[in-house]
Design an enzyme around this catalytic site. Structure first.
Site, short mmCIF file in Angstrom:
data_model
loop_
_atom_site.label_atom_id
_atom_site.label_comp_id
_atom_site.label_asym_id
_atom_site.label_seq_id
_atom_site.Cartn_x
_atom_site.Cartn_y
_atom_site.Cartn_z
NE ARG A 67 -3.61 -0.16 2.81
CZ ARG A 67 -4.23 0.12 4.03
NH1 ARG A 67 -3.81 -0.93 4.91
NH2 ARG A 67 -4.86 1.19 4.31
CB VAL A 101 -3.64 5.33 7.17
CG1 VAL A 101 -4.65 5.06 8.24
CG2 VAL A 101 -4.03 4.20 6.11
CG HIS A 117 -8.77 5.17 11.25
ND1 HIS A 117 -9.81 4.71 10.56
CD2 HIS A 117 -9.45 5.38 12.54
CE1 HIS A 117 -10.92 4.72 10.97
NE2 HIS A 117 -10.78 5.04 12.20
CB CYS A 149 14.62 -7.40 22.33
SG CYS A 149 13.77 -6.07 21.67
N GLY A 186 -17.38 10.08 0.88
CA GLY A 186 -16.41 8.80 0.44
C GLY A 186 -16.19 7.80 1.45
CB SER A 188 -18.97 2.34 3.77
OG SER A 188 -18.09 1.99 4.68
CG ASN A 212 -20.60 7.55 -1.20
OD1 ASN A 212 -20.95 6.78 -2.10
ND2 ASN A 212 -20.15 6.85 0.07
CD GLU A 214 -22.44 2.73 -5.58
OE1 GLU A 214 -21.74 3.04 -6.65
OE2 GLU A 214 -23.45 2.18 -5.53
C1 BV8 Z 1 -12.16 0.19 18.55
C2 BV8 Z 1 -6.54 1.83 9.44
C3 BV8 Z 1 -12.34 -0.51 20.79
C4 BV8 Z 1 -5.88 0.37 9.25
C5 BV8 Z 1 -8.84 1.54 9.83
C6 BV8 Z 1 -19.71 -0.09 17.05
C7 BV8 Z 1 -20.50 -1.07 16.04
C8 BV8 Z 1 -19.95 -1.98 15.51
C9 BV8 Z 1 -18.53 -2.40 15.27
C10 BV8 Z 1 -17.80 -1.53 16.32
C11 BV8 Z 1 -18.37 -0.42 16.93
N1 BV8 Z 1 -17.35 0.21 17.91
C12 BV8 Z 1 -16.17 -0.53 17.41
C13 BV8 Z 1 -16.50 -1.34 16.40
C14 BV8 Z 1 -15.23 -2.48 15.89
C15 BV8 Z 1 -14.46 -2.01 14.81
C16 BV8 Z 1 -15.64 -1.56 13.70
O1 BV8 Z 1 -16.23 -0.47 13.23
N2 BV8 Z 1 -15.83 -2.76 12.78
C17 BV8 Z 1 -16.75 -2.39 11.56
C18 BV8 Z 1 -15.87 -3.22 10.45
C19 BV8 Z 1 -18.03 -2.85 11.92
N3 BV8 Z 1 -13.94 -0.63 15.12
C20 BV8 Z 1 -12.69 -0.67 15.70
O2 BV8 Z 1 -12.05 -1.57 15.99
C21 BV8 Z 1 -12.14 0.47 16.03
N4 BV8 Z 1 -11.27 0.61 17.41
O3 BV8 Z 1 -13.43 0.13 18.49
O4 BV8 Z 1 -11.64 0.09 19.66
C22 BV8 Z 1 -11.61 -0.32 22.01
C23 BV8 Z 1 -12.09 0.55 23.06
C24 BV8 Z 1 -11.60 0.70 23.89
C25 BV8 Z 1 -10.18 0.19 24.25
C26 BV8 Z 1 -9.56 -0.66 23.11
C27 BV8 Z 1 -10.34 -0.86 22.02
C28 BV8 Z 1 -10.79 0.95 15.17
C29 BV8 Z 1 -11.29 1.07 13.72
C30 BV8 Z 1 -10.28 1.66 13.05
C31 BV8 Z 1 -9.61 0.61 12.28
N5 BV8 Z 1 -8.37 1.16 11.38
N6 BV8 Z 1 -7.82 1.84 8.99
C32 BV8 Z 1 -5.42 0.44 7.71
O5 BV8 Z 1 -5.87 1.23 6.92
O6 BV8 Z 1 -4.89 -0.77 7.34
S1 BV8 Z 1 -10.59 1.39 9.48
C33 BV8 Z 1 -10.25 1.49 7.64
O7 BV8 Z 1 -11.69 0.86 7.04
C34 BV8 Z 1 -10.25 2.86 7.07
O8 BV8 Z 1 -9.62 3.84 8.04
C35 BV8 Z 1 -11.80 3.44 7.29
O9 BV8 Z 1 -12.11 3.73 8.55
C36 BV8 Z 1 -12.50 1.88 6.96
C37 BV8 Z 1 -12.84 1.85 5.59
O10 BV8 Z 1 -14.16 2.54 5.60
P1 BV8 Z 1 -14.20 3.79 4.49
O11 BV8 Z 1 -13.28 4.79 4.49
O12 BV8 Z 1 -15.83 4.29 4.62
O13 BV8 Z 1 -14.29 2.92 3.08
P2 BV8 Z 1 -15.17 2.02 2.31
O14 BV8 Z 1 -14.34 1.15 1.39
O15 BV8 Z 1 -15.80 1.27 3.32
O16 BV8 Z 1 -16.00 2.78 1.58
C38 BV8 Z 1 -15.65 3.59 0.52
C39 BV8 Z 1 -17.01 4.61 0.12
O17 BV8 Z 1 -16.39 5.46 -0.91
C40 BV8 Z 1 -17.97 3.62 -0.62
O18 BV8 Z 1 -19.31 4.17 0.19
C41 BV8 Z 1 -18.20 4.08 -1.79
O19 BV8 Z 1 -19.32 4.28 -2.35
C42 BV8 Z 1 -17.46 5.54 -1.85
N7 BV8 Z 1 -16.67 5.96 -3.18
C43 BV8 Z 1 -16.22 5.44 -4.16
N8 BV8 Z 1 -15.67 5.99 -4.77
C44 BV8 Z 1 -15.97 7.34 -4.51
C45 BV8 Z 1 -16.67 7.29 -3.35
N9 BV8 Z 1 -17.22 8.20 -2.60
C46 BV8 Z 1 -17.01 9.61 -3.20
N10 BV8 Z 1 -16.14 9.72 -4.38
C47 BV8 Z 1 -15.70 8.71 -5.02
N11 BV8 Z 1 -14.84 8.82 -6.19
#
Ligand code: BV8
Length: 240
Positions: A67, A101, A117, A149, A186, A188, A212, A214
């Site tokens: 990436r 990121v 993030h 280590c 942008g 979901s 967005n 979608e």
């Molecule tokens: C935590 C970094 C707790 C790493 C990332 C409540 C409800 C349900 C679940 C949870 C909740 N609370 C916590 C959770 C668990 C979890 C979570 O949310 N799970 C999801 C999958 C259900 N959350 C966590 O684990 C978080 N931490 O809760 O810790 C805790 C508390 C106390 C003590 C200890 C722990 C941490 C979440 C962060 C994870 N890291 N990224 C890396 O990048 O490798 S998340 C990563 O995925 C991204 O940063 C981003 O956040 C996410 C992807 O989502 P989007 O950015 O929206 O992208 P996606 O592909 O989904 O969608 C793209 C959109 O763009 C689409 O809609 C598309 O239509 C649109 N699009 C496309 N082209 C265009 C466009 N829009 C405009 N223009 C275009 N041209």
């Protein structure tokens, strides 16, 4: 479009929450987009965890390196640039909060973007560093590690199940509580607590606009949805 431009013109504070779709037109695949090549068999949320890294350090490190190499080949798009230019023209009016990121907002000039993030370009130690762990003296490898280590280097991003950096989360929640207009671009709206910021803004009476192509999980709190790509929509929306 003109309605949102009017809302921008009369806003006392604007918060913008962006996700992977913001960088799609720069050539960065979103998390929804199918992974390609070596990574096709893995879901991002299965690689972006501490457990996955401890179980398969080389596989996860190489995914991040893949990436990083890809992002080094791309540039901020017109949407990133429009946000940065608007911030320069209207200091203090807009707070930019990103889940990305990739550093493209920062490269476009939004140097104060709140990176919820983390940043793919940075590394840190996996385990609490010992006296021997010196980032200047890291042994090369997949991943690099402490020659004494064996402590591993890991990307300085927030993995699933990990807490977000509190200063960033606090600043983002402050902006969501204090804005009267939030643009959600942008994303979901699936990942929390980031997506919760739009619910907070809505609950506090701010207007929420989703940009967005979608439908998203956050359309439920939107006063208006612009089903357009970010890099085409934002320049028109944000020009004075
Ligand atoms: C935590 C970094 C707790 C790493 C990332 C409540 C409800 C349900 C679940 C949870 C909740 N609370 C916590 C959770 C668990 C979890 C979570 O949310 N799970 C999801 C999958 C259900 N959350 C966590 O684990 C978080 N931490 O809760 O810790 C805790 C508390 C106390 C003590 C200890 C722990 C941490 C979440 C962060 C994870 N890291 N990224 C890396 O990048 O490798 S998340 C990563 O995925 C991204 O940063 C981003 O956040 C996410 C992807 O989502 P989007 O950015 O929206 O992208 P996606 O592909 O989904 O969608 C793209 C959109 O763009 C689409 O809609 C598309 O239509 C649109 N699009 C496309 N082209 C265009 C466009 N829009 C405009 N223009 C275009 N041209």
């Amino acid at each position: 479009m003109s309605t949102v431009r009017d809302w921008i013109g009369s806003a006392h504070h604007i918060a913008v929450l962006t996700g992977a779709g913001m960088s799609a037109e720069s050539g960065v695949p979103t998390f929804r987009d199918a992974q390609t090549g070596l990574w096709a068999q893995f879901k991002p949320e299965d690689l972006a965890t501490e457990d996955a890294f401890r179980a398969h350090p080389r596989r996860v490190w190489d995914w991040y390196q893949f990436r990083r190499d890809m992002i080094a080949q791309v540039a901020p798009n017109a949407g990133h640039r429009a946000l940065a230019a608007f911030q320069q023209r209207h200091p203090g009016l807009l707070t930019l909060i990103t889940q990305n990121v990739d550093g493209l907002h920062q490269r476009a000039g939004s140097t104060d973007a709140i990176a919820l993030h983390g940043n793919l370009a940075d590394d840190r130690w996996l385990d609490m560093p010992r006296d021997c762990c010196d980032p200047e003296f890291v042994e090369a490898g997949h991943p690099p590690h402490c020659p004494t280590c064996g402590n591993l280097r890991r990307p300085a991003v927030v993995w699933f199940g990990e807490m977000l950096p509190l200063p960033a989360l606090d600043a983002a929640q402050k902006a969501a509580n204090g804005c009267n207009l939030m643009l959600v671009v942008g994303t979901s709206g699936v990942v929390y607590p980031a997506a919760g910021l739009a619910h907070t803004a809505h609950r506090r009476g701010a207007r929420v606009v989703v940009i967005n192509p979608e439908a998203t999980e956050l359309d439920v709190v939107a006063d208006l949805c612009l089903h357009e790509p970010a890099a085409q929509c934002l320049p028109t929306l944000l020009e004075d």
